[in-house]
Design a protein around this motif. Structure first.
Motif, PDB file in Angstrom:
ATOM      1  N   THR A   1      -7.897  19.875 -35.781  1.00  0.00           N
ATOM      2  CA  THR A   1      -9.224  19.512 -35.272  1.00  0.00           C
ATOM      3  C   THR A   1      -9.456  18.006 -35.210  1.00  0.00           C
ATOM      4  O   THR A   1     -10.511  17.574 -34.771  1.00  0.00           O
ATOM      5  N   SER A   2      -8.482  17.203 -35.660  1.00  0.00           N
ATOM      6  CA  SER A   2      -8.642  15.752 -35.618  1.00  0.00           C
ATOM      7  C   SER A   2      -7.941  15.193 -34.390  1.00  0.00           C
ATOM      8  O   SER A   2      -7.529  15.932 -33.490  1.00  0.00           O
ATOM      9  N   LYS A   3      -7.745  13.882 -34.356  1.00  0.00           N
ATOM     10  CA  LYS A   3      -7.113  13.241 -33.202  1.00  0.00           C
ATOM     11  C   LYS A   3      -5.593  13.324 -33.251  1.00  0.00           C
ATOM     12  O   LYS A   3      -4.926  12.919 -32.289  1.00  0.00           O
ATOM     13  N   GLU A   4      -5.049  13.815 -34.347  1.00  0.00           N
ATOM     14  CA  GLU A   4      -3.597  13.943 -34.502  1.00  0.00           C
ATOM     15  C   GLU A   4      -3.280  15.295 -35.133  1.00  0.00           C
ATOM     16  O   GLU A   4      -4.060  15.832 -35.912  1.00  0.00           O
ATOM     17  N   ARG A   5      -2.113  15.815 -34.787  1.00  0.00           N
ATOM     18  CA  ARG A   5      -1.605  17.035 -35.423  1.00  0.00           C
ATOM     19  C   ARG A   5      -0.586  16.594 -36.480  1.00  0.00           C
ATOM     20  O   ARG A   5       0.539  16.224 -36.157  1.00  0.00           O
ATOM     21  N   ILE A   6      -0.977  16.636 -37.747  1.00  0.00           N
ATOM     22  CA  ILE A   6      -0.137  16.099 -38.824  1.00  0.00           C
ATOM     23  C   ILE A   6       0.331  17.231 -39.735  1.00  0.00           C
ATOM     24  O   ILE A   6      -0.470  18.032 -40.218  1.00  0.00           O
ATOM     25  N   VAL A   7       1.643  17.286 -39.962  1.00  0.00           N
ATOM     26  CA  VAL A   7       2.227  18.219 -40.936  1.00  0.00           C
ATOM     27  C   VAL A   7       3.142  17.420 -41.857  1.00  0.00           C
ATOM     28  O   VAL A   7       3.518  16.284 -41.546  1.00  0.00           O
ATOM     29  N   GLU A   8       3.499  18.014 -42.981  1.00  0.00           N
ATOM     30  CA  GLU A   8       4.372  17.344 -43.957  1.00  0.00           C
ATOM     31  C   GLU A   8       5.494  18.312 -44.351  1.00  0.00           C
ATOM     32  O   GLU A   8       5.218  19.500 -44.591  1.00  0.00           O
ATOM     33  N   ILE A   9       6.729  17.814 -44.410  1.00  0.00           N
ATOM     34  CA  ILE A   9       7.847  18.703 -44.737  1.00  0.00           C
ATOM     35  C   ILE A   9       8.701  18.149 -45.874  1.00  0.00           C
ATOM     36  O   ILE A   9       8.682  16.956 -46.175  1.00  0.00           O
ATOM     37  N   THR A  10       9.452  19.067 -46.474  1.00  0.00           N
ATOM     38  CA  THR A  10      10.577  18.738 -47.342  1.00  0.00           C
ATOM     39  C   THR A  10      11.758  19.595 -46.901  1.00  0.00           C
ATOM     40  O   THR A  10      11.574  20.602 -46.210  1.00  0.00           O
ATOM     41  N   GLY A  11      12.979  19.208 -47.280  1.00  0.00           N
ATOM     42  CA  GLY A  11      14.147  20.011 -46.922  1.00  0.00           C
ATOM     43  C   GLY A  11      14.541  19.831 -45.471  1.00  0.00           C
ATOM     44  O   GLY A  11      14.638  18.713 -44.967  1.00  0.00           O
ATOM     45  N   GLN A  12      14.740  20.937 -44.751  1.00  0.00           N
ATOM     46  CA  GLN A  12      15.186  20.889 -43.356  1.00  0.00           C
ATOM     47  C   GLN A  12      14.326  21.796 -42.482  1.00  0.00           C
ATOM     48  O   GLN A  12      14.055  22.944 -42.835  1.00  0.00           O
ATOM     49  N   ALA A  13      13.929  21.257 -41.328  1.00  0.00           N
ATOM     50  CA  ALA A  13      13.092  22.022 -40.416  1.00  0.00           C
ATOM     51  C   ALA A  13      13.450  21.684 -38.973  1.00  0.00           C
ATOM     52  O   ALA A  13      13.833  20.550 -38.659  1.00  0.00           O
ATOM     53  N   TYR A  14      13.309  22.673 -38.103  1.00  0.00           N
ATOM     54  CA  TYR A  14      13.520  22.500 -36.664  1.00  0.00           C
ATOM     55  C   TYR A  14      12.188  22.764 -35.970  1.00  0.00           C
ATOM     56  O   TYR A  14      11.501  23.746 -36.274  1.00  0.00           O
ATOM     57  N   PHE A  15      11.833  21.884 -35.023  1.00  0.00           N
ATOM     58  CA  PHE A  15      10.534  21.966 -34.360  1.00  0.00           C
ATOM     59  C   PHE A  15      10.685  22.125 -32.851  1.00  0.00           C
ATOM     60  O   PHE A  15      11.549  21.502 -32.232  1.00  0.00           O
ATOM     61  N   GLU A  16       9.815  22.941 -32.263  1.00  0.00           N
ATOM     62  CA  GLU A  16       9.597  22.981 -30.829  1.00  0.00           C
ATOM     63  C   GLU A  16       8.097  22.774 -30.616  1.00  0.00           C
ATOM     64  O   GLU A  16       7.291  23.665 -30.895  1.00  0.00           O
ATOM     65  N   ILE A  17       7.727  21.577 -30.143  1.00  0.00           N
ATOM     66  CA  ILE A  17       6.337  21.153 -30.136  1.00  0.00           C
ATOM     67  C   ILE A  17       5.691  21.372 -28.765  1.00  0.00           C
ATOM     68  O   ILE A  17       6.259  21.017 -27.721  1.00  0.00           O
ATOM     69  N   ILE A  18       4.488  21.941 -28.768  1.00  0.00           N
ATOM     70  CA  ILE A  18       3.693  22.088 -27.560  1.00  0.00           C
ATOM     71  C   ILE A  18       3.184  20.710 -27.139  1.00  0.00           C
ATOM     72  O   ILE A  18       2.613  19.969 -27.942  1.00  0.00           O
ATOM     73  N   GLU A  19       3.400  20.375 -25.881  1.00  0.00           N
ATOM     74  CA  GLU A  19       3.012  19.043 -25.399  1.00  0.00           C
ATOM     75  C   GLU A  19       1.495  18.918 -25.283  1.00  0.00           C
ATOM     76  O   GLU A  19       0.810  19.796 -24.768  1.00  0.00           O
ATOM     77  N   ASN A  20       0.989  17.802 -25.792  1.00  0.00           N
ATOM     78  CA  ASN A  20      -0.432  17.474 -25.683  1.00  0.00           C
ATOM     79  C   ASN A  20      -0.565  15.965 -25.865  1.00  0.00           C
ATOM     80  O   ASN A  20      -0.586  15.464 -26.980  1.00  0.00           O
ATOM     81  N   SER A  21      -0.615  15.247 -24.750  1.00  0.00           N
ATOM     82  CA  SER A  21      -0.630  13.784 -24.811  1.00  0.00           C
ATOM     83  C   SER A  21      -1.878  13.234 -25.487  1.00  0.00           C
ATOM     84  O   SER A  21      -1.881  12.095 -25.968  1.00  0.00           O
ATOM     85  N   GLN A  22      -2.930  14.042 -25.556  1.00  0.00           N
ATOM     86  CA  GLN A  22      -4.168  13.591 -26.193  1.00  0.00           C
ATOM     87  C   GLN A  22      -4.178  13.865 -27.692  1.00  0.00           C
ATOM     88  O   GLN A  22      -5.090  13.414 -28.402  1.00  0.00           O
ATOM     89  N   LEU A  23      -3.158  14.614 -28.145  1.00  0.00           N
ATOM     90  CA  LEU A  23      -3.135  15.009 -29.551  1.00  0.00           C
ATOM     91  C   LEU A  23      -1.713  14.888 -30.093  1.00  0.00           C
ATOM     92  O   LEU A  23      -0.976  15.870 -30.179  1.00  0.00           O
TER      93      LEU A  23
END
Length: 395
Positions: A222-244
């Motif tokens: 709900t903010s101006k950025e989509r922020i997550v935090e990880i440890t270990g190993q992760a693979y991401f496929e991110i939905i495009e959103n130039s405003q976020l």
């Protein structure tokens, strides 16, 4: 080399009566990639031994086991304390399989390359069945309650601020229809040793977690950025959103900023490795010094150090996502770190580490005993007691 000597060594091996010197001689023979004379001798012995006899099913099992690790189109550099050489895995596989044919066609059922029992004096603890890892994780909700996802059926797992969290065929899915009015709450998915898991975040982005990893994220962006935090190993496929912009924090080293892309982050060790599959990402350290990655590149970074760019082996980096171990150009400690996380075992080194480099990729469905049997081909000696694997000094 005389045929009689090879035949003698094989017979001693079959009888578990090899001396230290004979064991080293036999092991050295099967690791000679260009020894045409040896191949001819073994071929003759195969023909003489197997003529007119049916091949028992045990042979097929063992050669299949060999094939899982000895990738026949790879080469394996093996470093010795006094010399450096390359062992061609096709020849090593062929020689080892040839020995199996000689032994098994004579209806002898013995363990593959088992060291003589006189070499290692150990107790005989009760056998513990150690299976490969599987799908599963722990979900920590915003109120602190924990849900074990190992055996959750399809359906609603929890409800937070009126939003449903659903298990859909082994993948956790969050409601995508969040609004800026939703109350902020954070969840965390953590995978212990022997588990991996995937989820779809509230924005529709997909995340896969390897063993001994975690991701902390809001239940609604709900903010101006989509922020997550990880440890270990992760693979991401991110939905495009130039405003976020999407930002992955890896504390305390830095962060990865993306728009729409697919990438892998390995943060198991003090060196953080971010590998870009497609799209574009920016990798920044704690002081905001940054590098931009293009597909096929990897950013390496340590806490307190600036990131730098190297070429990435994308096929190897993402092998775990396809259910494979990647052992290409991997040393023994790093290989066993992967093994320890996936099979949930403890690994202890009882002496100097063999300076071996491995190669190829291996299915994560391979059982631990199969994996350990193959390591013997490289001179790795071990003792498995319960869930503790001790790597013994080289002979």
């Amino acid at each position: 080399m005389e045929k009689a000597q090879v035949q003698y060594l094989l017979e001693q091996f079959r009888r578990k009566a090899l001396s230290d010197a004979e064991w080293k001689e036999l092991l050295a023979l099967v690791q000679q990639p260009e020894n045409e004379e040896l191949h001819e001798i073994i071929s003759q012995l195969m023909a003489e031994t197997a003529a007119g006899e049916d091949m028992p099913s045990s042979l097929g099992d063992k050669t299949s086991l060999l094939h899982k690790i000895l990738m026949v189109d790879k080469t394996l550099p093996v470093k010795n304390q006094s010399l450096k050489r390359t062992v061609n895995l096709r020849r090593l596989y062929w020689a080892a399989a040839a020995i199996l044919i000689i032994l098994f066609c004579g209806n002898y059922i013995y363990s593959l390359f088992k060291l003589p029992t006189s070499k290692i004096k150990t107790s005989s603890p009760a056998m513990v069945v150690i299976k490969p890892g599987k799908q599963g994780a722990l979900l920590t909700l915003g109120n602190g309650s924990i849900v074990n996802l190992d055996s959750v059926s399809n359906g609603v797992v929890a409800v937070q601020q009126g939003k449903k969290i659903v298990m859909d065929h082994g993948q956790l899915v969050y409601d995508h229809n969040a609004s800026s009015q939703d109350e902020m709450a954070y969840n965390m998915i953590s995978t212990p040793n022997g588990r991996q898991f995937s989820l779809i975040l509230p924005d529709g982005s997909k995340v896969w977690l390897d063993a001994a990893s975690s991701i902390r994220y809001p239940t609604a962006f709900t903010s101006k950025e989509r922020i997550v935090e990880i440890t270990g190993q992760a693979y991401f496929e991110i939905i495009e959103n130039s405003q976020l912009p999407f930002i992955v924090e890896i504390r305390p080293a830095g962060k990865v900023s993306v728009l729409g892309t697919a990438f892998n982050i390995n943060a198991y060790s003090s060196t953080i490795r971010t590998s870009l599959v497609n799209g574009k990402v920016k990798v920044s350290d704690a002081e905001n010094a940054s590098v931009i990655l293009t597909p096929g590149e990897q950013a390496m970074m340590q806490a307190g150090g600036r990131p730098f760019v190297v070429k990435a082996d994308i096929n190897g980096v993402t092998a775990w996502r396809r259910g494979m171990f990647n052992f290409e150009n991997t040393n023994l400690p790093d290989l066993l770190n992967d093994v320890a996380r996936w099979y949930d075992i403890e690994v202890v080194f009882a002496g100097d580490v063999l300076p071996i480099k491995f190669g190829g990729q291996v299915s994560r469905e391979t059982s631990l005993p199969e994996l350990l049997e193959i390591l013997k081909l490289y001179g790795v000696r071990y003792q498995l007691s319960g869930r503790k694997l001790t790597i013994l000094p080289a002979l």
